[in-house]
Design a protein around this motif. Structure first.
Motif, PDB file in Angstrom:
ATOM      1  N   GLU A  60       0.807  -1.226   0.000  1.00 15.58           N
ATOM      2  CA  GLU A  60       0.000   0.000   0.000  1.00 15.58           C
ATOM      3  C   GLU A  60       0.842   1.279   0.000  1.00 15.58           C
ATOM      4  N   ASP A  61       2.144   1.160   0.163  1.00 17.63           N
ATOM      5  CA  ASP A  61       3.034   2.307   0.050  1.00 17.63           C
ATOM      6  C   ASP A  61       3.378   2.617  -1.402  1.00 17.63           C
ATOM      7  N   SER A  62       2.963   1.761  -2.312  1.00 15.39           N
ATOM      8  CA  SER A  62       3.207   1.989  -3.742  1.00 15.39           C
ATOM      9  C   SER A  62       2.497   3.255  -4.186  1.00 15.39           C
ATOM     10  N   ALA A  63       3.258   4.174  -4.776  1.00 14.84           N
ATOM     11  CA  ALA A  63       2.737   5.466  -5.216  1.00 14.84           C
ATOM     12  C   ALA A  63       3.889   6.243  -5.837  1.00 14.84           C
ATOM     13  N   THR A  64       3.583   7.407  -6.358  1.00 17.38           N
ATOM     14  CA  THR A  64       4.641   8.331  -6.783  1.00 17.38           C
ATOM     15  C   THR A  64       4.840   9.346  -5.672  1.00 17.38           C
ATOM     16  N   TYR A  65       6.088   9.545  -5.287  1.00 15.39           N
ATOM     17  CA  TYR A  65       6.420  10.482  -4.218  1.00 15.39           C
ATOM     18  C   TYR A  65       7.043  11.733  -4.832  1.00 15.39           C
ATOM     19  N   LEU A  66       6.451  12.859  -4.514  1.00 19.81           N
ATOM     20  CA  LEU A  66       6.865  14.135  -5.084  1.00 19.81           C
ATOM     21  C   LEU A  66       7.540  15.001  -4.030  1.00 19.81           C
ATOM     22  N   CYS A  67       8.578  15.695  -4.461  1.00 20.33           N
ATOM     23  CA  CYS A  67       9.299  16.636  -3.617  1.00 20.33           C
ATOM     24  C   CYS A  67       9.124  18.030  -4.212  1.00 20.33           C
ATOM     25  N   ALA A  68       9.006  19.032  -3.371  1.00 20.45           N
ATOM     26  CA  ALA A  68       8.839  20.400  -3.859  1.00 20.45           C
ATOM     27  C   ALA A  68       9.540  21.372  -2.903  1.00 20.45           C
ATOM     28  N   VAL A  69      10.006  22.488  -3.460  1.00 15.59           N
ATOM     29  CA  VAL A  69      10.660  23.497  -2.626  1.00 15.59           C
ATOM     30  C   VAL A  69       9.951  24.835  -2.771  1.00 15.59           C
ATOM     31  N   LEU A  70       9.993  25.596  -1.705  1.00 10.91           N
ATOM     32  CA  LEU A  70       9.442  26.941  -1.704  1.00 10.91           C
ATOM     33  C   LEU A  70      10.572  27.899  -1.388  1.00 10.91           C
ATOM     34  N   PRO A  71      10.855  28.837  -2.285  1.00  9.61           N
ATOM     35  CA  PRO A  71      11.964  29.772  -2.026  1.00  9.61           C
ATOM     36  C   PRO A  71      11.549  30.863  -1.058  1.00  9.61           C
ATOM     37  N   LEU A  72      12.539  31.560  -0.538  1.00 14.92           N
ATOM     38  CA  LEU A  72      12.268  32.651   0.390  1.00 14.92           C
ATOM     39  C   LEU A  72      11.592  33.826  -0.291  1.00 14.92           C
ATOM     40  N   ARG A  73      11.822  34.005  -1.591  1.00 17.61           N
ATOM     41  CA  ARG A  73      11.199  35.127  -2.282  1.00 17.61           C
ATOM     42  C   ARG A  73       9.737  34.784  -2.543  1.00 17.61           C
ATOM     43  N   GLY A  74       9.005  35.726  -3.089  1.00 16.24           N
ATOM     44  CA  GLY A  74       7.611  35.454  -3.443  1.00 16.24           C
ATOM     45  C   GLY A  74       6.678  35.638  -2.265  1.00 16.24           C
ATOM     46  N   ALA A  75       6.929  36.625  -1.446  1.00 12.68           N
ATOM     47  CA  ALA A  75       6.075  36.877  -0.281  1.00 12.68           C
ATOM     48  C   ALA A  75       4.646  37.134  -0.734  1.00 12.68           C
ATOM     49  N   GLY A  76       3.693  36.570  -0.036  1.00 20.23           N
ATOM     50  CA  GLY A  76       2.299  36.744  -0.383  1.00 20.23           C
ATOM     51  C   GLY A  76       1.764  35.656  -1.280  1.00 20.23           C
ATOM     52  N   SER A  77       2.614  34.785  -1.770  1.00 19.07           N
ATOM     53  CA  SER A  77       2.143  33.682  -2.598  1.00 19.07           C
ATOM     54  C   SER A  77       2.823  32.414  -2.111  1.00 19.07           C
ATOM     55  N   TYR A  78       2.658  31.364  -2.892  1.00 17.70           N
ATOM     56  CA  TYR A  78       3.199  30.102  -2.443  1.00 17.70           C
ATOM     57  C   TYR A  78       3.573  29.300  -3.670  1.00 17.70           C
ATOM     58  N   GLN A  79       4.691  29.690  -4.284  1.00 20.09           N
ATOM     59  CA  GLN A  79       5.043  29.158  -5.593  1.00 20.09           C
ATOM     60  C   GLN A  79       6.029  28.015  -5.453  1.00 20.09           C
ATOM     61  N   LEU A  80       5.493  26.821  -5.324  1.00 16.78           N
ATOM     62  CA  LEU A  80       6.328  25.638  -5.207  1.00 16.78           C
ATOM     63  C   LEU A  80       6.941  25.247  -6.544  1.00 16.78           C
ATOM     64  N   THR A  81       8.175  24.736  -6.485  1.00 14.96           N
ATOM     65  CA  THR A  81       8.797  24.099  -7.638  1.00 14.96           C
ATOM     66  C   THR A  81       8.878  22.613  -7.334  1.00 14.96           C
ATOM     67  N   PHE A  82       8.279  21.806  -8.207  1.00 14.39           N
ATOM     68  CA  PHE A  82       8.205  20.361  -7.983  1.00 14.39           C
ATOM     69  C   PHE A  82       9.257  19.610  -8.775  1.00 14.39           C
ATOM     70  N   GLY A  83       9.686  18.470  -8.228  1.00 10.64           N
ATOM     71  CA  GLY A  83      10.437  17.497  -8.994  1.00 10.64           C
ATOM     72  C   GLY A  83       9.479  16.622  -9.777  1.00 10.64           C
ATOM     73  N   LYS A  84      10.039  15.726 -10.616  1.00 14.23           N
ATOM     74  CA  LYS A  84       9.186  14.874 -11.443  1.00 14.23           C
ATOM     75  C   LYS A  84       8.695  13.646 -10.703  1.00 14.23           C
ATOM     76  N   GLY A  85       9.235  13.396  -9.526  1.00 13.10           N
ATOM     77  CA  GLY A  85       8.735  12.306  -8.708  1.00 13.10           C
ATOM     78  C   GLY A  85       9.513  11.012  -8.830  1.00 13.10           C
ATOM     79  N   THR A  86       9.346  10.168  -7.825  1.00 11.65           N
ATOM     80  CA  THR A  86       9.869   8.798  -7.830  1.00 11.65           C
ATOM     81  C   THR A  86       8.676   7.857  -7.725  1.00 11.65           C
ATOM     82  N   LYS A  87       8.561   6.964  -8.709  1.00 11.92           N
ATOM     83  CA  LYS A  87       7.467   5.993  -8.686  1.00 11.92           C
ATOM     84  C   LYS A  87       7.929   4.758  -7.928  1.00 11.92           C
ATOM     85  N   LEU A  88       7.305   4.528  -6.791  1.00 10.97           N
ATOM     86  CA  LEU A  88       7.669   3.401  -5.933  1.00 10.97           C
ATOM     87  C   LEU A  88       6.675   2.263  -6.111  1.00 10.97           C
ATOM     88  N   SER A  89       7.213   1.082  -6.347  1.00  7.55           N
ATOM     89  CA  SER A  89       6.386  -0.124  -6.415  1.00  7.55           C
ATOM     90  C   SER A  89       6.893  -1.101  -5.360  1.00  7.55           C
TER      91      SER A  89
END
Lengths: 113, 111
Positions: free
Chosen positions: A81-110
């Motif tokens: 049941e842990d099988s899924a795609t796991y995504l990582c994302a970062v939020l930079p210090l800039r961009g006050a007032g918003s929440y602009q995440l940059t995502f990786g393409k993910g790791t597909k776990l089986s």
């Protein structure tokens, strides 16, 4: 430009075989690093937020850690049941007032029974 | 608790037709709202975000537009769809300066 690279792209584990997923990032000042789980055809489900190097968070069989350049998602004794795609994302210090995440393409776990 | 609803879940539209995807958030006020697109083999791409009613910021020039007519409602639109608009669209929300939570997504196929 912010960049997030996840490795491996895909990972097959036997049930009970522990392993780690990697998320390397480049950002001009990190406000936060996020891990999500995504099942096929569904929206990402929030798992963890990490804010500073050395921080660790756990949830059931998952443990997320953070350094100044990368984050690891450790999976202990995984179940199918842990099988899924796991995504990582970062939020930079800039961009006050918003929440602009940059995502990786993910790791597909089986996880194979 | 907060919940996010997004519809329709699946949509098949011909090239040149209009598009409207809707999203509402319950259990919170004045959330930040987002539209993301996820294409096969690519990461999640931020399309639009909004920090308040009528306030829309676009991240990627494209054939799409967004509107926020009410505090907890976010709409993604197009006047004329292109084949390249096909993909998985995700609405999301966050308390200002906090974690983003995603909806279940809408699959759009342009034929």
């Amino acid at each position: 430009e912010d960049q997030v690279t996840q490795s491996p792209e895909a990972l097959r584990l036997q049930e009970g075989e522990s392993s780690s997923l990697n998320c390397s990032y480049t950002v001009s000042g990190l406000r936060g690093l996020f891990w999500y789980r995504q099942d096929p055809g569904k929206g990402p489900e929030f798992l963890f937020t990490l804010y500073s190097a050395g921080e660790e968070k756990e949830k059931e069989r998952l443990k997320a850690t953070l350094t100044k350049k990368e984050s690891f998602l450790h999976i202990t004794a995984p179940k199918p049941e842990d099988s899924a795609t796991y995504l990582c994302a970062v939020l930079p210090l800039r961009g006050a007032g918003s929440y602009q995440l940059t995502f990786g393409k993910g790791t597909k776990l089986s996880v194979i029974p | 608790s907060q919940t996010i609803h997004q519809w329709p879940a699946t949509l098949v539209q011909p090239v040149g037709s209009p598009l409207s995807l809707e999203c509402t958030v319950e259990g919170t006020s004045n959330p930040n709202l987002y539209w993301y697109r996820q294409a096969a083999g690519r990461g999640l791409q931020l399309l639009f975000y909004s920090v308040g009613i009528g306030q829309i910021s676009s991240e990627v020039p494209q054939n799409l537009s967004a509107s926020r007519p009410q505090d907890r409602q976010f709409i993604l639109s197009s006047k004329k769809l292109l084949l390249s608009d096909s993909g998985f669209y995700l609405c999301a929300w966050s308390p200002a300066g906090n974690t983003i939570y995603f909806g279940e997504g809408s699959w759009l196929t342009v034929v």
